[in-house]
Motif scaffolding. Structure first.
Motif, PDB file in Angstrom:
ATOM      1  N   ASP A  24       0.829  -1.209   0.000  1.00  0.00           N
ATOM      2  CA  ASP A  24       0.000   0.000   0.000  1.00  0.00           C
ATOM      3  C   ASP A  24       0.869   1.268   0.000  1.00  0.00           C
ATOM      4  O   ASP A  24       0.609   2.218  -0.744  1.00  0.00           O
ATOM      5  CB  ASP A  24      -0.958  -0.003   1.207  1.00  0.00           C
ATOM      6  N   GLY A  25       1.895   1.267   0.839  1.00  0.00           N
ATOM      7  CA  GLY A  25       2.801   2.411   0.868  1.00  0.00           C
ATOM      8  C   GLY A  25       3.551   2.560  -0.454  1.00  0.00           C
ATOM      9  O   GLY A  25       3.850   3.675  -0.895  1.00  0.00           O
ATOM     10  N   TYR A  26       3.839   1.434  -1.077  1.00  0.00           N
ATOM     11  CA  TYR A  26       4.558   1.448  -2.364  1.00  0.00           C
ATOM     12  C   TYR A  26       3.708   2.140  -3.439  1.00  0.00           C
ATOM     13  O   TYR A  26       4.232   2.914  -4.246  1.00  0.00           O
ATOM     14  CB  TYR A  26       4.875   0.011  -2.778  1.00  0.00           C
ATOM     15  N   ILE A  27       2.397   1.886  -3.413  1.00  0.00           N
ATOM     16  CA  ILE A  27       1.507   2.552  -4.374  1.00  0.00           C
ATOM     17  C   ILE A  27       1.636   4.071  -4.214  1.00  0.00           C
ATOM     18  O   ILE A  27       1.737   4.810  -5.192  1.00  0.00           O
ATOM     19  CB  ILE A  27       0.037   2.115  -4.175  1.00  0.00           C
ATOM     20  N   HIS A  28       1.659   4.530  -2.957  1.00  0.00           N
ATOM     21  CA  HIS A  28       1.755   5.980  -2.729  1.00  0.00           C
ATOM     22  C   HIS A  28       3.099   6.535  -3.164  1.00  0.00           C
ATOM     23  O   HIS A  28       3.176   7.625  -3.723  1.00  0.00           O
ATOM     24  CB  HIS A  28       1.441   6.299  -1.262  1.00  0.00           C
ATOM     25  N   LYS A  29       4.169   5.778  -2.923  1.00  0.00           N
ATOM     26  CA  LYS A  29       5.486   6.244  -3.390  1.00  0.00           C
ATOM     27  C   LYS A  29       5.508   6.340  -4.914  1.00  0.00           C
ATOM     28  O   LYS A  29       6.062   7.278  -5.486  1.00  0.00           O
ATOM     29  CB  LYS A  29       6.588   5.275  -2.910  1.00  0.00           C
ATOM     30  N   PHE A  30       4.901   5.371  -5.577  1.00  0.00           N
ATOM     31  CA  PHE A  30       4.826   5.389  -7.045  1.00  0.00           C
ATOM     32  C   PHE A  30       4.073   6.633  -7.509  1.00  0.00           C
ATOM     33  O   PHE A  30       4.522   7.354  -8.401  1.00  0.00           O
ATOM     34  CB  PHE A  30       4.125   4.115  -7.535  1.00  0.00           C
ATOM     35  N   MET A  31       2.930   6.905  -6.875  1.00  0.00           N
ATOM     36  CA  MET A  31       2.105   8.046  -7.291  1.00  0.00           C
ATOM     37  C   MET A  31       2.829   9.370  -7.053  1.00  0.00           C
ATOM     38  O   MET A  31       2.672  10.315  -7.812  1.00  0.00           O
ATOM     39  CB  MET A  31       0.761   8.044  -6.541  1.00  0.00           C
ATOM     40  N   ARG A  32       3.634   9.408  -5.989  1.00  0.00           N
ATOM     41  CA  ARG A  32       4.361  10.649  -5.679  1.00  0.00           C
ATOM     42  C   ARG A  32       5.697  10.747  -6.413  1.00  0.00           C
ATOM     43  O   ARG A  32       6.433  11.721  -6.242  1.00  0.00           O
ATOM     44  CB  ARG A  32       4.607  10.741  -4.163  1.00  0.00           C
ATOM     45  N   GLY A  33       6.042   9.741  -7.193  1.00  0.00           N
ATOM     46  CA  GLY A  33       7.296   9.780  -7.959  1.00  0.00           C
ATOM     47  C   GLY A  33       8.524   9.611  -7.107  1.00  0.00           C
ATOM     48  O   GLY A  33       9.578  10.165  -7.413  1.00  0.00           O
ATOM     49  N   GLU A  34       8.392   8.826  -6.024  1.00  0.00           N
ATOM     50  CA  GLU A  34       9.507   8.696  -5.081  1.00  0.00           C
ATOM     51  C   GLU A  34      10.365   7.454  -5.285  1.00  0.00           C
ATOM     52  O   GLU A  34      11.304   7.226  -4.535  1.00  0.00           O
ATOM     53  CB  GLU A  34       8.956   8.711  -3.643  1.00  0.00           C
ATOM     54  N   LEU A  35      10.059   6.627  -6.284  1.00  0.00           N
ATOM     55  CA  LEU A  35      10.875   5.425  -6.527  1.00  0.00           C
ATOM     56  C   LEU A  35      12.111   5.794  -7.351  1.00  0.00           C
ATOM     57  O   LEU A  35      12.167   6.873  -7.947  1.00  0.00           O
ATOM     58  CB  LEU A  35      10.039   4.379  -7.266  1.00  0.00           C
ATOM     59  N   SER A  36      13.093   4.907  -7.373  1.00  0.00           N
ATOM     60  CA  SER A  36      14.297   5.173  -8.170  1.00  0.00           C
ATOM     61  C   SER A  36      13.922   5.447  -9.626  1.00  0.00           C
ATOM     62  O   SER A  36      13.099   4.737 -10.187  1.00  0.00           O
ATOM     63  CB  SER A  36      15.268   3.989  -8.194  1.00  0.00           C
ATOM     64  N   TRP A  37      14.562   6.416 -10.188  1.00  0.00           N
ATOM     65  CA  TRP A  37      14.320   6.931 -11.541  1.00  0.00           C
ATOM     66  C   TRP A  37      13.050   7.782 -11.615  1.00  0.00           C
ATOM     67  O   TRP A  37      12.646   8.199 -12.684  1.00  0.00           O
ATOM     68  CB  TRP A  37      14.351   5.823 -12.620  1.00  0.00           C
ATOM     69  N   GLY A  38      12.456   8.023 -10.467  1.00  0.00           N
ATOM     70  CA  GLY A  38      11.448   9.074 -10.391  1.00  0.00           C
ATOM     71  C   GLY A  38      10.038   8.691 -10.793  1.00  0.00           C
ATOM     72  O   GLY A  38       9.624   7.542 -10.695  1.00  0.00           O
ATOM     73  N   SER A  39       9.314   9.705 -11.237  1.00  0.00           N
ATOM     74  CA  SER A  39       7.881   9.577 -11.510  1.00  0.00           C
ATOM     75  C   SER A  39       7.636   8.830 -12.820  1.00  0.00           C
ATOM     76  O   SER A  39       8.126   9.230 -13.879  1.00  0.00           O
ATOM     77  CB  SER A  39       7.273  10.981 -11.584  1.00  0.00           C
ATOM     78  N   TRP A  40       6.838   7.765 -12.737  1.00  0.00           N
ATOM     79  CA  TRP A  40       6.394   7.060 -13.958  1.00  0.00           C
ATOM     80  C   TRP A  40       5.660   8.025 -14.883  1.00  0.00           C
ATOM     81  O   TRP A  40       5.847   8.014 -16.101  1.00  0.00           O
ATOM     82  CB  TRP A  40       5.483   5.887 -13.561  1.00  0.00           C
ATOM     83  N   TYR A  41       4.832   8.891 -14.296  1.00  0.00           N
ATOM     84  CA  TYR A  41       3.992   9.801 -15.080  1.00  0.00           C
ATOM     85  C   TYR A  41       4.873  10.760 -15.902  1.00  0.00           C
ATOM     86  O   TYR A  41       4.670  10.932 -17.103  1.00  0.00           O
ATOM     87  CB  TYR A  41       3.034  10.579 -14.152  1.00  0.00           C
ATOM     88  N   ASP A  42       5.849  11.370 -15.225  1.00  0.00           N
ATOM     89  CA  ASP A  42       6.752  12.280 -15.936  1.00  0.00           C
ATOM     90  C   ASP A  42       7.559  11.533 -16.997  1.00  0.00           C
ATOM     91  O   ASP A  42       7.852  12.069 -18.072  1.00  0.00           O
ATOM     92  CB  ASP A  42       7.743  12.935 -14.950  1.00  0.00           C
ATOM     93  N   HIS A  43       7.932  10.289 -16.674  1.00  0.00           N
ATOM     94  CA  HIS A  43       8.765   9.486 -17.577  1.00  0.00           C
ATOM     95  C   HIS A  43       8.040   9.231 -18.900  1.00  0.00           C
ATOM     96  O   HIS A  43       8.546   9.562 -19.985  1.00  0.00           O
ATOM     97  CB  HIS A  43       9.107   8.165 -16.873  1.00  0.00           C
ATOM     98  N   VAL A  44       6.841   8.639 -18.791  1.00  0.00           N
ATOM     99  CA  VAL A  44       6.126   8.286 -20.028  1.00  0.00           C
ATOM    100  C   VAL A  44       5.736   9.544 -20.815  1.00  0.00           C
ATOM    101  O   VAL A  44       5.729   9.538 -22.049  1.00  0.00           O
ATOM    102  CB  VAL A  44       4.884   7.398 -19.760  1.00  0.00           C
ATOM    103  N   LYS A  45       5.441  10.642 -20.097  1.00  0.00           N
ATOM    104  CA  LYS A  45       5.060  11.881 -20.777  1.00  0.00           C
ATOM    105  C   LYS A  45       6.262  12.546 -21.434  1.00  0.00           C
ATOM    106  O   LYS A  45       6.169  13.088 -22.532  1.00  0.00           O
ATOM    107  CB  LYS A  45       4.426  12.863 -19.778  1.00  0.00           C
TER     108      LYS A  45
END
Ligand code: PPS
Length: 292
Positions: free
Chosen positions: A153-174
């Motif tokens: 559950d916490g991992y989902i929030h880190k993903f949404m906030r762009g806190e995982l290594s290499w950053g935000s998935w959203y910014d990446h794909v965009k």
């Protein structure tokens, strides 16, 4: 053990594992050859699969030639520091003659500008956010150099906030999406590759100005099936020593499916994720599938 889960350090706002930040100047200064091909992805979007397809296309479907070395040796990972026996990306690249197939997870704005100055070909692979997240979660459990994933559950929030290594998935794909025409980037989707691998292999072939026979295409599709790559020691990352990649926790070739997120997200998590997704993705129209 001597394995370190690297802390994240921000480079221009993007969280990266500390050793990448440490080597940042030499990564940014990297000068590719115009013949080099870049394969860029957010982690766990289908990189290894695409690397194998391209290596096979370049070698006209010769399976033995593509077993000459493990994936990260055949196709170096630009920004990575690897524990022995795999050399670091930049060291490996120094010793290789172009044309080289270079992997990166860097977001568009952090790709060394030499790639665009030299008009290198670049292939981006994107995977739907929820499956990408689930795959990354299992990877962070087994890759002992990545930060601890913690509870899902916490991992989902880190993903949404762009806190995982290499950053935000959203910014990446965009980031790659908006540059794809200007920079002549071939933008692929994992879900399309699953739906019709032959069509996507042909698309890659045409983009790279290669030409192989129908029979060879068929062979490449077969050799790069999930099952065959899972059993191929030169493609399944068994080359990385077990204290670093503990594949008894989760194999690198884990499931290879579309929609596995449904086995992991609760309906509440999915709803919350979708509402946030809509906000984060409202400024673009990237045709992702399999999110609902
Ligand atoms: S990495 O570490 O970023 O390079 O990982 P990456 O290769 O991008 O992603 C790993 C996921 O891709 C799946 N995979 C495949 N799926 C279908 N067909 C083939 N041939 C294939 N090869 C790798 C792999 O299983 C990981 O996804 P999950 O969902 O975890 O299984």
């Amino acid at each position: 053990s001597t394995i370190t889960r690297f802390p994240l350090i921000h480079i221009r706002g993007v969280p990266l594992m500390s050793y990448i930040a440490k080597n940042w100047d030499s990564i940014w200064a990297f000068r590719p050859d115009p013949s080099d091909v870049l394969i860029a992805t957010y982690p766990k979007a289908g990189t290894t699969w695409t690397q194998e397809i391209i290596d096979l296309l370049i070698h006209n479907g010769d399976a033995e030639a593509c077993k000459r070395a493990p994936t990260p040796v055949r196709s170096p990972f630009l920004e990575i520091y690897s524990p022995p026996p795999i050399p670091s990306g930049l060291d490996l690249l120094k010793k290789m003659d172009p044309p080289r197939l270079i992997k990166t997870h860097l977001p568009f704005q952090l790709v060394p500008p030499g790639f665009w100055e030299n008009k290198c070909k670049a292939i981006y692979v994107a995977r739907n956010a929820k499956d990408n997240l689930v795959s990354y979660y299992y990877f962070d459990l087994m890759n002992k150099t990545q930060p601890e994933p913690g509870p899902f559950d916490g991992y989902i929030h880190k993903f949404m906030r762009g806190e995982l290594s290499w950053g935000s998935w959203y910014d990446h794909v965009k980031g790659y999406w908006v540059e794809r025409e200007e920079k002549n980037i071939l933008y692929l989707f994992y879900e399309d590759m699953k739906e019709n691998p032959r069509r996507e292999v042909e698309r890659i072939m045409r983009y790279l100005d290669l030409s192989v026979s129908d029979e060879v295409i068929n062979r490449i599709v077969e050799l790069t099936s999930f099952k065959n790559m899972k059993e191929n020691p030169m493609a399944n990352y068994s080359c990385i020593p077990s204290p670093v990649f503990d594949q008894s926790i989760s194999p690198f070739m884990r499931k290879g499916e579309v929609g596995d997120w449904k086995n992991h997200f609760t309906p509440e998590q999915s709803k919350m994720f979708d509402e946030d997704y809509e906000k984060q993705m409202k400024d673009v129209n990237i045709p992702f599938r399999s999110l609902i």
